[in-house]
Design a protein around this motif. Structure first.
Motif, PDB file in Angstrom:
ATOM      1  N   ASP A  11      -2.842  48.022  43.581  1.00 27.83           N
ATOM      2  CA  ASP A  11      -1.553  48.000  42.903  1.00 27.83           C
ATOM      3  C   ASP A  11      -1.339  46.615  42.288  1.00 27.83           C
ATOM      4  O   ASP A  11      -1.818  45.620  42.800  1.00 27.83           O
ATOM      5  CB  ASP A  11      -0.414  48.325  43.885  1.00 27.83           C
ATOM      6  N   PRO A  37      -6.233  44.516  32.182  1.00 31.08           N
ATOM      7  CA  PRO A  37      -4.857  44.052  31.960  1.00 31.08           C
ATOM      8  C   PRO A  37      -4.805  42.591  31.521  1.00 31.08           C
ATOM      9  O   PRO A  37      -3.843  42.189  30.866  1.00 31.08           O
ATOM     10  CB  PRO A  37      -4.201  44.216  33.336  1.00 31.08           C
ATOM     11  N   VAL A  38      -5.811  41.788  31.880  1.00 34.11           N
ATOM     12  CA  VAL A  38      -5.768  40.370  31.520  1.00 34.11           C
ATOM     13  C   VAL A  38      -5.976  40.208  30.014  1.00 34.11           C
ATOM     14  O   VAL A  38      -5.254  39.485  29.346  1.00 34.11           O
ATOM     15  CB  VAL A  38      -6.840  39.578  32.286  1.00 34.11           C
ATOM     16  N   LEU A  62       0.099  53.154  40.750  1.00 31.88           N
ATOM     17  CA  LEU A  62      -0.253  51.819  41.232  1.00 31.88           C
ATOM     18  C   LEU A  62       0.189  50.724  40.268  1.00 31.88           C
ATOM     19  O   LEU A  62       0.636  49.661  40.685  1.00 31.88           O
ATOM     20  CB  LEU A  62      -1.766  51.719  41.420  1.00 31.88           C
ATOM     21  N   GLU A  63       0.037  50.969  38.977  1.00 33.14           N
ATOM     22  CA  GLU A  63       0.247  49.888  38.013  1.00 33.14           C
ATOM     23  C   GLU A  63       1.684  49.800  37.512  1.00 33.14           C
ATOM     24  O   GLU A  63       2.093  48.782  36.987  1.00 33.14           O
ATOM     25  CB  GLU A  63      -0.695  50.079  36.799  1.00 33.14           C
ATOM     26  N   SER A 114      -2.877  42.327  37.916  1.00 31.68           N
ATOM     27  CA  SER A 114      -3.994  43.235  38.132  1.00 31.68           C
ATOM     28  C   SER A 114      -5.061  42.855  37.117  1.00 31.68           C
ATOM     29  O   SER A 114      -4.740  42.450  36.010  1.00 31.68           O
ATOM     30  CB  SER A 114      -3.571  44.699  37.990  1.00 31.68           C
ATOM     31  N   ILE A 132      11.129  44.931  44.199  1.00 31.28           N
ATOM     32  CA  ILE A 132      10.601  45.959  43.310  1.00 31.28           C
ATOM     33  C   ILE A 132       9.364  45.482  42.555  1.00 31.28           C
ATOM     34  O   ILE A 132       8.853  46.177  41.700  1.00 31.28           O
ATOM     35  CB  ILE A 132      11.668  46.401  42.290  1.00 31.28           C
ATOM     36  N   THR A 139      11.960  41.755  34.308  1.00 27.89           N
ATOM     37  CA  THR A 139      12.645  42.633  33.361  1.00 27.89           C
ATOM     38  C   THR A 139      14.128  42.713  33.685  1.00 27.89           C
ATOM     39  O   THR A 139      14.980  42.653  32.796  1.00 27.89           O
ATOM     40  CB  THR A 139      12.030  44.041  33.436  1.00 27.89           C
ATOM     41  N   GLU A 161       5.636  45.173  32.656  1.00 26.30           N
ATOM     42  CA  GLU A 161       6.904  44.781  32.062  1.00 26.30           C
ATOM     43  C   GLU A 161       7.316  45.744  30.957  1.00 26.30           C
ATOM     44  O   GLU A 161       6.462  46.321  30.286  1.00 26.30           O
ATOM     45  CB  GLU A 161       6.779  43.378  31.472  1.00 26.30           C
ATOM     46  N   VAL A 162       8.637  45.870  30.790  1.00 26.14           N
ATOM     47  CA  VAL A 162       9.147  46.707  29.713  1.00 26.14           C
ATOM     48  C   VAL A 162       8.670  46.155  28.376  1.00 26.14           C
ATOM     49  O   VAL A 162       8.715  44.941  28.143  1.00 26.14           O
ATOM     50  CB  VAL A 162      10.689  46.733  29.749  1.00 26.14           C
ATOM     51  N   LYS A 175       0.662  47.454  28.417  1.00 27.83           N
ATOM     52  CA  LYS A 175       0.196  48.129  29.626  1.00 27.83           C
ATOM     53  C   LYS A 175       1.094  49.318  29.942  1.00 27.83           C
ATOM     54  O   LYS A 175       0.619  50.410  30.252  1.00 27.83           O
ATOM     55  CB  LYS A 175       0.210  47.134  30.780  1.00 27.83           C
ATOM     56  N   PRO A 181       4.764  49.499  38.839  1.00 32.27           N
ATOM     57  CA  PRO A 181       5.759  48.501  39.261  1.00 32.27           C
ATOM     58  C   PRO A 181       5.544  47.121  38.661  1.00 32.27           C
ATOM     59  O   PRO A 181       6.481  46.350  38.549  1.00 32.27           O
ATOM     60  CB  PRO A 181       5.574  48.445  40.787  1.00 32.27           C
ATOM     61  N   GLU A 182       4.316  46.771  38.271  1.00 33.69           N
ATOM     62  CA  GLU A 182       4.074  45.425  37.737  1.00 33.69           C
ATOM     63  C   GLU A 182       3.879  45.455  36.224  1.00 33.69           C
ATOM     64  O   GLU A 182       3.187  44.608  35.669  1.00 33.69           O
ATOM     65  CB  GLU A 182       2.877  44.785  38.434  1.00 33.69           C
ATOM     66  N   GLY A 205       7.022  41.822  38.161  1.00 31.06           N
ATOM     67  CA  GLY A 205       7.185  42.234  36.758  1.00 31.06           C
ATOM     68  C   GLY A 205       8.535  42.890  36.535  1.00 31.06           C
ATOM     69  O   GLY A 205       9.274  42.560  35.607  1.00 31.06           O
TER      70      GLY A 205
END
Lengths: 338, 299
Positions: free
Chosen positions: A159, B48-49, B256-257, A187, A58, A65, B262-263, B267, B259-260, A61
């Motif tokens: 992505d 994002p960085v 796109l963003e 990203s 998945i 989590t 974090e909770v 972002k 899935p990567e 990141g």
């Protein structure tokens, strides 16, 4: 949700009838990059040990989590998690397998592993500073190769992706300018070029656009016969992407002094090292809720270290050096409650 | 009694769901709004960085692709509806009408793949190099047609979106054109009007507002489209003046963003905030279309 006990009982009875030995399930979630090798390991381990791996790719990141919330038995991440975070979440981090990235190009007349590039030149392409394939800097390295007057079209992963993390780490390592202007991450803020979704998207875009350059996992490049390039390593030699050059990079890395095994495999020393190699990591709770399941995770990776090297090799991944495997086993014993 | 309660419940559920989605998007996006304030709406930075996020690029991409798509789709949709209601022989009306409706039912991922594997190479090899050579150095408008011919980009995305919304607009237009009382048209024909004159002087004025409503429905669809756009837009968080340049839309960036992210990260909050903004934009468009359709039905 509460299930009536007679229902559970009958389900158990049914499953006992269906499979004489109850498979022991372990669940993991995270990185997509090692997903193919985890899947193959899972199949082989099920036959050999009865452990059934349920792995959900998945994204790194999301995997982090999930393990922070303890909803899975282990998490998987391409980027190493920093020590402070590991400590606060009480996790042990260890490497599972290694992989490498290749640069891929589409220049008419240029064949696989024919073109020579350096990290500095690639950085300038992605910064939009070198814009033509017949730029003197590229021509100078590639005497004997006819380079056309063609615009360079950099392609990147749109992505969020561990692959991008490794690629931008490489560019940050070789170029201070990239490090200060863009940096590294899953990203980033790209300066030039076009984004495409997934390895497939990058590969397809590079194939379609003449003059394109992109990056994919080497396994992907080999399976799809993409035009990879040679790269200059730290020792100043041009190397081709191959299992031998990847293994050389792994051997030349400083595993001993890396905290939480977060070893840097980017641009390592060594005459034959491939410069863009990375390990992918497993995150395991030090105080597992269910010690059997946690023990099974360790059993699974122990089996994979011992017997999974060939499977990894067939998929163009690289198994860990034996010394590192032993160090990980020692960490399990010392740090995981069970 | 029970039936009435169930039906009422189902009706209210829609309202509750809608409210819950808006509220959860707003709460999720709150950290981003709090961190960047108005800057979130005016900054074109998406880094994002360095953890700096602004919404200008995706909002710009969303609106420009949708409007370009409308510019391409409306004339064609109008032609289809005009032909179906006024010119087509009876035996052809039904099959073509059904074909239009079928086009509307094609999943968007199919349009995305078709766009990426069929349209993008054509754009990259023929259309874009030709237009860039022809107009790239033209005074005043040249900047609109510059850059390397990737094949993907704002224009290609708009083209795919245009094709996707044609059936929606065409079907609505056909339906409202059919509501024009035949007596009006026949009297105009009786005065010696041509078909086009009848269309211009009778049908369009009569249905003007409903037609606008149909166009707005198409716009709403174009604004929220995700997969098809992701394939062909080039996914770049920069604004380029050229219509062949790459860009990004709100929906595509989120897909796109996500899935990567974090909770609890900034972002993720920014993506939620973008979702909220898209909701607001779509809501405004839909509200306008509803309003126009209703007043159109009344006159």
């Amino acid at each position: 949700m509460r299930v009536p006990s007679y229902f559970t009982a009958s389900m158990v009875a049914l499953s006992l009838v269906a499979t004489p030995v109850l498979a022991q399930q372990i669940t993991g979630a995270g990185a997509t990059f090692p997903a193919p090798v985890y899947a193959k390991w899972g199949e082989a381990a099920k036959a050999a040990t009865g452990l059934e791996l349920n792995y959900q790719a998945i994204g790194s990141g999301a995997g982090q989590t999930q393990i922070f919330n303890r909803t899975v038995d282990f998490g998987a991440s391409d980027a190493p998690v920093d020590s402070a975070k590991l400590k606060s979440a009480n996790l042990l981090q260890f490497p599972a397998v290694m992989g490498a990235l290749s640069a891929i190009v589409n220049i008419p007349g240029v064949e696989i592993d024919q073109l020579k590039l350096t990290g500095e030149i690639i950085t300038e392409m992605y910064l939009g500073k070198i814009t033509k394939w017949n730029d003197p800097k590229i021509v100078e390295l590639n005497k004997g190769v006819t380079l056309p007057n063609l615009a360079i079209a950099p392609v990147y992963r749109a992505d969020g992706s561990g692959t991008t993390y490794v690629w931008t780490s490489y560019l940050s390592t070789v170029s201070p300018e990239w490090k200060s202007q863009v940096g590294s991450g899953t990203s980033v803020k790209w300066v030039a070029g076009n984004g495409a979704k997934g390895n497939d998207g990058v590969a397809a875009t590079v194939r379609q656009v003449k003059g394109a350059i992109g990056y994919v996992e080497n396994a992907y490049a080999i399976q799809n016969k993409l035009t990879t390039t040679q790269l200059r390593n730290k020792a100043g030699n041009f190397v081709k992407p191959s299992l031998a050059s990847f293994a050389a990079a792994a051997e030349n890395a400083d595993w001993k002094n890396a905290p939480d095994y977060a070893v840097n495999l980017i641009d390592t020393q060594g005459a034959t090292s491939w410069p863009i190699v990375s390990a992918t990591f497993i995150l395991l709770p030090k105080d597992p809720k269910d010690t059997t399941r946690s023990a099974n995770v360790m059993k699974f990776f122990d089996w994979a270290y011992k017997n999974g090297a060939d499977i990894a090799k067939n998929l163009d991944y690289i198994a860990l050096p034996i010394a590192v495997q032993d160090a990980v086993r020692a960490s399990w014993k010392a740090e995981i409650k069970g | 009694m029970i039936f009435q309660a169930l039906a009422t419940g189902a009706g209210i559920l829609v309202l509750v769901l809608l409210g819950a989605i808006i509220v959860s998007l707003l709460i999720g996006g709150l950290p981003a709004f709090r961190q960047f304030g108005v800057g979130f709406l005016t900054s074109a930075d998406w880094d994002p960085v360095k953890q700096v996020f602004g919404s200008v690029v995706p909002i710009y991409g969303t609106i420009v692709t949708s409007i370009l798509a409308l510019v391409m789709a409306v004339p064609i949709a109008f032609g289809i509806a005009f032909w179906l209601t006024e010119l087509a022989p009876n035996w052809l009306q039904r099959p073509v009408g059904i074909a239009v409706e079928l086009l509307a039912a094609v999943p968007s991922i199919i349009y995305g793949m078709w766009g990426f594997f069929v349209i993008v190479p054509v754009m990259a090899d023929y259309v874009q190099p030709f237009v860039i050579d022809l107009l790239g150095d033209a005074p005043w408008i040249g900047f609109l047609f510059q850059g390397p011919p990737f094949g993907t980009g704002i224009f290609t995305a708009a083209l795919i979106l245009g094709v996707m919304i044609i059936p929606f607009i065409a079907a609505t237009m056909r339906d409202v054109f059919q509501t024009v009382p035949p007596v009006f048209k026949e009297s105009a024909y009786g005065l010696g009007c041509t078909t086009w004159e009848v269309m211009r002087a009778i049908v369009i004025p009569y249905t003007r507002i409903s037609v606008m409503g149909g166009i707005m429905l198409g716009l709403g669809r174009a604004l929220g489209e995700t997969m098809a756009v992701t394939f062909v837009i080039g996914n770049t968080n920069r604004i380029s003046g050229s219509i062949f340049g790459p860009g990004n839309t709100i929906a595509s960036l989120i897909a796109l963003e996500f899935p990567e992210s974090e909770v609890g990260s900034l972002k993720l909050a920014s993506l939620m905030a973008l979702g909220f903004l898209l909701f607001v934009i779509s809501f405004i468009v839909l509200a306008i279309s509803r309003m126009l359709l209703r007043t159109g039905a009344r006159t």
